[in-house]
Scaffold this active site. Structure first.
Site, PDB file in Angstrom:
ATOM      1  N   ASP A 147     -13.835  -7.077 -10.138  1.00  0.00           N
ATOM      2  CA  ASP A 147     -14.133  -7.947  -9.040  1.00  0.00           C
ATOM      3  C   ASP A 147     -15.427  -8.558  -9.273  1.00  0.00           C
ATOM      4  O   ASP A 147     -16.283  -7.736  -9.580  1.00  0.00           O
ATOM      5  CB  ASP A 147     -14.075  -7.200  -7.885  1.00  0.00           C
ATOM      6  CG  ASP A 147     -14.343  -7.656  -6.550  1.00  0.00           C
ATOM      7  OD1 ASP A 147     -15.335  -8.474  -6.619  1.00  0.00           O
ATOM      8  OD2 ASP A 147     -13.919  -7.325  -5.656  1.00  0.00           O
ATOM      9  N   HIS A 152      -9.335  -8.164  -8.538  1.00  0.00           N
ATOM     10  CA  HIS A 152      -9.338  -7.894  -7.032  1.00  0.00           C
ATOM     11  C   HIS A 152      -9.850  -8.833  -6.220  1.00  0.00           C
ATOM     12  O   HIS A 152     -10.972  -9.073  -6.288  1.00  0.00           O
ATOM     13  CB  HIS A 152     -10.112  -6.424  -6.877  1.00  0.00           C
ATOM     14  CG  HIS A 152     -10.168  -6.195  -5.399  1.00  0.00           C
ATOM     15  ND1 HIS A 152     -11.527  -5.995  -5.031  1.00  0.00           N
ATOM     16  CD2 HIS A 152      -9.405  -5.560  -4.782  1.00  0.00           C
ATOM     17  CE1 HIS A 152     -11.529  -5.806  -3.654  1.00  0.00           C
ATOM     18  NE2 HIS A 152     -10.190  -5.341  -3.243  1.00  0.00           N
ATOM     19  N   ASP A 192      -0.370   0.355  -4.040  1.00  0.00           N
ATOM     20  CA  ASP A 192      -1.834   0.576  -4.317  1.00  0.00           C
ATOM     21  C   ASP A 192      -2.290   1.790  -3.249  1.00  0.00           C
ATOM     22  O   ASP A 192      -1.865   1.667  -2.146  1.00  0.00           O
ATOM     23  CB  ASP A 192      -2.589  -0.825  -3.659  1.00  0.00           C
ATOM     24  CG  ASP A 192      -4.063  -0.710  -3.683  1.00  0.00           C
ATOM     25  OD1 ASP A 192      -4.661   0.439  -4.183  1.00  0.00           O
ATOM     26  OD2 ASP A 192      -4.948  -1.813  -3.530  1.00  0.00           O
ATOM     27  N   GLU A 208      -1.723   1.150  -8.552  1.00  0.00           N
ATOM     28  CA  GLU A 208      -3.467   0.829  -8.383  1.00  0.00           C
ATOM     29  C   GLU A 208      -4.078   1.863  -7.625  1.00  0.00           C
ATOM     30  O   GLU A 208      -3.858   2.408  -6.781  1.00  0.00           O
ATOM     31  CB  GLU A 208      -3.492  -0.561  -7.699  1.00  0.00           C
ATOM     32  CG  GLU A 208      -4.844  -1.053  -7.354  1.00  0.00           C
ATOM     33  CD  GLU A 208      -4.795  -2.515  -6.712  1.00  0.00           C
ATOM     34  OE1 GLU A 208      -3.774  -3.396  -7.159  1.00  0.00           O
ATOM     35  OE2 GLU A 208      -5.660  -2.884  -5.960  1.00  0.00           O
ATOM     36  N   GLU A 221     -11.493  -2.282  -8.858  1.00  0.00           N
ATOM     37  CA  GLU A 221     -12.056  -3.036  -7.797  1.00  0.00           C
ATOM     38  C   GLU A 221     -13.342  -2.128  -7.222  1.00  0.00           C
ATOM     39  O   GLU A 221     -14.151  -2.545  -6.391  1.00  0.00           O
ATOM     40  CB  GLU A 221     -11.202  -3.274  -6.697  1.00  0.00           C
ATOM     41  CG  GLU A 221     -10.719  -1.970  -6.046  1.00  0.00           C
ATOM     42  CD  GLU A 221      -9.536  -2.197  -4.789  1.00  0.00           C
ATOM     43  OE1 GLU A 221      -8.556  -2.672  -5.185  1.00  0.00           O
ATOM     44  OE2 GLU A 221     -10.070  -2.303  -3.395  1.00  0.00           O
ATOM     45  N   LYS A 243       0.854  -1.278   0.031  1.00  0.00           N
ATOM     46  CA  LYS A 243       0.041   0.033   0.179  1.00  0.00           C
ATOM     47  C   LYS A 243       1.010   1.176   0.104  1.00  0.00           C
ATOM     48  O   LYS A 243       1.980   1.274   0.521  1.00  0.00           O
ATOM     49  CB  LYS A 243      -1.005   0.044   1.290  1.00  0.00           C
ATOM     50  CG  LYS A 243      -1.796  -0.965   1.279  1.00  0.00           C
ATOM     51  CD  LYS A 243      -2.998  -1.130   0.337  1.00  0.00           C
ATOM     52  CE  LYS A 243      -3.813  -2.339   0.215  1.00  0.00           C
ATOM     53  NZ  LYS A 243      -4.909  -2.362  -0.738  1.00  0.00           N
TER      54      LYS A 243
HETATM   55 MG    MG Z   1      -6.759  -2.172  -4.351  1.00  0.00          MG
END
Ligand code: MG
Length: 362
Positions: A272, A299, A197, A223, A249, A168
């Protein structure tokens, strides 16, 4: 004619396996919306969708009070017809995530039923491209972890054979994000895929600034840099950066994916299966991406996405976040960093009926 004779829904809370935080939220529990179907020939189908902690009861209520009543008497093989019938009956709340989750729970149950009746595993019924798919690991990359913990997690992922890892980003300072990325890249070596992400936490201007600083670390993708509704911002970022931009996602319709792809605003599609409304629209988005020569790396929901990525020619990675261990009796087979799509007929998920029943909350 075989017809659907019974359709029921339950809400099942599944505890998180590890603390998961990103720049915007925490994963509290998996609210699992489970739909069971029976057909007049005695076959059964089970599907599900999820939230990461809130809103599950709203989807359950939509199913119980409205959608499930539309199914009895219908031929369960006509999935396109049924998906459209249900979707058209929810015009007042479509496109929207709670409706998509309700549709997905029914649609995945229909695919489970159809695959069982056809005596095929999902990955083959849905297309049949190749049975095993590369995995990348997300479980060691949460935002609350220290740089040292990230590095230790990355090293462990590499030792287990993962083909890539995702961390992240969206720390307060750009310097801290860069330091964490640099440390992880150093730890995993040049070959492994590294993704970041931001969970929609940035403005376009800030994402362009950070992407420039991330470029030396050869990221496989960046992302959800921006809010999903900011297609123009993603388009600007994609033009400004050499890092592929990944979205999906938080996108709930085929048309929204078309918009991203048409504008060159997505380099990776992360559709997703729960949030798009099931396997039926998931496959359409995947084939749409193929037409634009774009890869699909979905995702979450590895228990379903392993089979779906195995079904299509342009699926390149599945995200490793196991979340059904508590309610299943078998895990997905993983070999040398690749997940093997289940050979069992249907969705191939071995539900533990007792553990599932123990966690029913509505
Ligand atoms: Mg993500």
């Amino acid at each position: 004619m075989t017809v659907i004779t019974r359709a029921t829904a339950r809400l099942v809370d599944i505890e998180v396996e590890t603390v998961r935080t990103d720049a915007m939220q925490s994963f509290l529990k998996q609210e699992t919306i489970v739909v069971d179907l029976e057909s007049s020939d005695g076959a059964t189908g089970r599907g599900y969708s999820y939230t990461i902690g809130t809103g599950g009861r709203a989807s359950l209520s939509m199913l119980n009070e409205h959608l499930l009543r539309l199914l009895p008497g219908e031929d369960p093989s006509n999935i396109e017809r049924l998906w459209r019938k249900l979707y058209d009956s929810t015009r007042a709340t479509s496109v929207g995530v709670l409706t998509a989750l309700a549709l997905a729970a029914v649609d995945t149950a229909l695919w489970d039923l159809k695959a069982k009746r056809a005596n095929l595993p999902l990955w083959q019924l849905a297309g049949g491209s190749r049975q095993d798919v590369p995995l990348y690991d997300t479980e060691g990359g949460w935002l609350h972890l220290s740089e040292g913990e990230l590095v230790a997690g990355a090293q462990e992922s590499m030792s287990r054979g993962w083909r890539g890892i995702k961390i992240k980003v969206g720390k307060e300072s750009l310097a801290e994000d860069v330091s964490r990325i640099a440390a992880v890249r150093q730890a995993i070596g040049a070959d492994a895929a590294l993704m970041v992400d931001a969970n929609q936490s940035m403005t376009a201007a800030e994402a362009i600034r950070r992407a420039a600083a991330f470029e030396p670390y050869r990221l496989a993708w960046f992302e959800e840099p921006l809010p999903a509704e900011d297609v123009a911002g993603h388009e600007r970022l994609a033009q400004a950066s050499r890092i592929p931009i990944a979205v999906g996602e938080s996108i709930y319709s085929i048309g929204a994916f078309r918009e991203y792809l048409q504008r060159g605003a997505a380099g990776i599609v992360q559709v997703d299966v729960a949030r798009i409304g099931g396997i039926t629209p998931w496959l359409k988005v995947a084939h749409l991406a193929e037409a634009f020569n774009v890869d699909v790396c979905p995702h979450f929901l590895m228990e379903l996405h392993v089979s779906l990525v195995a079904a299509i020619p342009n699926g390149t990675f599945v995200e490793h976040i196991p979340q059904l261990r508590a309610v299943t009796t078998e895990e997905i087979e993983i070999s040398e960093g690749r997940a093997v799509a289940p050979s069992a007929v249907g969705l191939g998920i071995s539900w533990d009926e007792d553990e599932l029943e123990n966690r029913v909350v509505a």
